[in-house]
Design a protein around this motif. Sequence first.
Motif, PDB file in Angstrom:
ATOM      1  N   SER B 132      50.076  25.587  87.840  1.00 53.93           N
ATOM      2  CA  SER B 132      49.203  25.211  88.943  1.00 53.93           C
ATOM      3  C   SER B 132      49.931  24.330  89.958  1.00 53.93           C
ATOM      4  CB  SER B 132      47.934  24.527  88.435  1.00 53.93           C
ATOM      5  OG  SER B 132      48.249  23.273  87.921  1.00 53.93           O
ATOM      6  N   GLN B 145      49.248  35.394  77.444  1.00 54.64           N
ATOM      7  CA  GLN B 145      48.802  34.254  78.258  1.00 54.64           C
ATOM      8  C   GLN B 145      49.624  32.999  78.003  1.00 54.64           C
ATOM      9  OE1 GLN B 145      46.864  35.285  80.376  1.00 54.64           O
ATOM     10  NE2 GLN B 145      44.894  36.051  79.707  1.00 54.64           N
ATOM     11  N   ASN B 273      46.441  27.215  91.435  1.00 54.67           N
ATOM     12  CA  ASN B 273      45.419  26.585  90.588  1.00 54.67           C
ATOM     13  C   ASN B 273      44.506  27.618  89.968  1.00 54.67           C
ATOM     14  OD1 ASN B 273      44.922  23.888  89.938  1.00 54.67           O
ATOM     15  ND2 ASN B 273      45.001  23.396  92.126  1.00 54.67           N
ATOM     16  N   GLN B 277      43.844  28.316  86.087  1.00 58.48           N
ATOM     17  CA  GLN B 277      42.488  28.202  85.563  1.00 58.48           C
ATOM     18  C   GLN B 277      42.069  29.499  84.863  1.00 58.48           C
ATOM     19  OE1 GLN B 277      41.046  25.156  85.511  1.00 58.48           O
ATOM     20  NE2 GLN B 277      39.731  26.243  84.047  1.00 58.48           N
ATOM     21  N   ALA B 278      42.431  30.622  85.497  1.00 64.17           N
ATOM     22  CA  ALA B 278      42.067  31.924  84.922  1.00 64.17           C
ATOM     23  C   ALA B 278      42.681  32.079  83.537  1.00 64.17           C
ATOM     24  CB  ALA B 278      42.525  33.043  85.847  1.00 64.17           C
ATOM     25  N   LEU B 280      43.575  29.643  81.493  1.00 66.17           N
ATOM     26  CA  LEU B 280      42.922  28.718  80.562  1.00 66.17           C
ATOM     27  C   LEU B 280      41.536  29.252  80.165  1.00 66.17           C
ATOM     28  CD1 LEU B 280      43.967  25.340  82.251  1.00 66.17           C
ATOM     29  CD2 LEU B 280      44.850  26.283  80.117  1.00 66.17           C
ATOM     30  N   ASP B 281      40.798  29.793  81.132  1.00 64.33           N
ATOM     31  CA  ASP B 281      39.469  30.347  80.842  1.00 64.33           C
ATOM     32  C   ASP B 281      39.575  31.518  79.874  1.00 64.33           C
ATOM     33  OD1 ASP B 281      38.444  28.499  82.533  1.00 64.33           O
ATOM     34  OD2 ASP B 281      38.045  29.895  84.198  1.00 64.33           O
ATOM     35  N   ALA B 282      40.544  32.409  80.164  1.00 66.12           N
ATOM     36  CA  ALA B 282      40.716  33.599  79.320  1.00 66.12           C
ATOM     37  C   ALA B 282      41.027  33.177  77.895  1.00 66.12           C
ATOM     38  CB  ALA B 282      41.832  34.477  79.875  1.00 66.12           C
ATOM     39  N   ARG B 283      41.839  32.120  77.791  1.00 66.17           N
ATOM     40  CA  ARG B 283      42.219  31.672  76.452  1.00 66.17           C
ATOM     41  C   ARG B 283      41.014  31.104  75.708  1.00 66.17           C
ATOM     42  NH1 ARG B 283      46.400  27.484  76.885  1.00 66.17           N
ATOM     43  NH2 ARG B 283      47.613  28.944  78.082  1.00 66.17           N
ATOM     44  N   GLN B 284      40.172  30.371  76.461  1.00 68.24           N
ATOM     45  CA  GLN B 284      39.007  29.766  75.823  1.00 68.24           C
ATOM     46  C   GLN B 284      38.011  30.817  75.348  1.00 68.24           C
ATOM     47  OE1 GLN B 284      37.216  26.807  78.313  1.00 68.24           O
ATOM     48  NE2 GLN B 284      37.982  25.196  76.981  1.00 68.24           N
ATOM     49  N   SER B 285      37.825  31.836  76.185  1.00 66.70           N
ATOM     50  CA  SER B 285      36.843  32.858  75.805  1.00 66.70           C
ATOM     51  C   SER B 285      37.416  33.840  74.789  1.00 66.70           C
ATOM     52  CB  SER B 285      36.342  33.610  77.032  1.00 66.70           C
ATOM     53  OG  SER B 285      37.420  34.266  77.656  1.00 66.70           O
TER      54      SER B 285
END
Lengths: 131, 286
Positions: B132, B145, B273, B277-278, B280-285
């Motif tokens: 970022s 990722q 950024n 963020q994308a 990090l989001d993909a990893r979380q979901s």
Amino acid sequence: MADKPRILFCHCNYAKVVPEEVKAGVLKSLCKSGQAFEAVADLCEMAARRDPALKRLAAGEEPVKIAACYPRAVKWLFGGCQAPLNAAHTEVVNMRELSAVDAAAAMLDESVTPNLPEDGSVAAVEGEKKI
Amino acid sequence: MAIADETTLRVVLYEGEGAATLDAAERVSTLTTLLEKGYAVTCAGEGAVAPADDSALLVLGRFENGQAPEAEDANGKVAIRFRDIDGLDSEGITALVETERESSNAAQHGEWKPWFPVIDYDRCTNCMQCLSFCLFDVYGTDDDQGIQVQNNDNCKTNCPACSRVCPEAAIMFPKYKSGPINGDVVSDGELNREKMKIDISALLGGDVYQMLRDRSQRSRSRFSKERSSDKALGERTKCLTKLAAEADIDIPIEVLQSLPGADEIAQKAAAANARAQAVLDARQSG
Ligand code: SF4
Ligand code: SF4
Ligand code: SF4
């Protein structure tokens, strides 16, 4: 008897981070020794171009000695190119920190002290073994 | 031309059977010249060398009767060329090798100072801060990722900026002057030291690019009243140098001056950024 280590010398072409007299001194000693060795112009440049030759340089079963700079940098220059060095039999001789005489002696010494850093290592105390 | 995936011409200095031995001084000068031109050289001698791969091999030697042998790889996979170097000085040898390099499509060297981030994956936690932070698309992610250096020739020469935003001191620039950025060992002290960790947001009250943007806007309005463009340039240089010194971020002035304009910076920062963020989001979901 253990295999003689294979020798790799990095000439660090594109920056003055390795003192001129150290790299010239080490190269001279290697040339005089009658030992076979590999010399590359600049490992960083090879890593930048993901040169397939890094795989060839990292391959093989013999112990390897590399005259370059910090072991952590060398480990990940190779590692980042999918050409991992074998931590169990690789010693990096740091020409940024040693004199020409000491670096050349370390390169020509047949014993190998593996010194690639291990996972997440942090030196706890200044002056302790640096890996 | 993309620098990735080009191979270096492997030159072998052969002094075995059927060839004369070079004296040590000749060997040193030949090797030094070839290395300075960017080649990889194998010096045959006692002991093992790295195994062969499929790339072209150029074998140089002082062959008997000046006659370079013909040979080929038994599998026909490797192109091997022998060249006689008798009577050639190191410049002559380099010219010969250069001709061979051109005809073998091997990499041309010395066009770019190899300055790019090297990630210590033992330390990296995949936090994506570097992704970022960098405005020049140097970083990207792999199929899993994970953070990856992808466009290393986009990196700004001599600038170690992102190594200072990495909370784990995992980003190295091996040609940097000091440790741990140059790959020297990371001590506990350094890891915790503000200077190393450089929480740039706190330090600059935003981010470094925001700071530069503000400064440059302020400077611009001041400079618009100036008549002499030379003077304006001098002032800008002074201002940016001061900023770099204040922040102790060691970003070379040429790099600061080559930053894109404010709008472009804002766009790039937002895009970088969003990419981070994308991931990090993909990893979380996931
Ligand atoms: S690996 Fe180290 S010695 Fe070799 S080119 Fe890179 S910085 Fe220089
Ligand atoms: S900032 Fe550091 S820890 Fe985070 S992803 Fe980048 S290299 Fe890894
Ligand atoms: S030094 Fe600057 S340009 Fe290079 S990768 Fe880091 S942030 Fe990007």
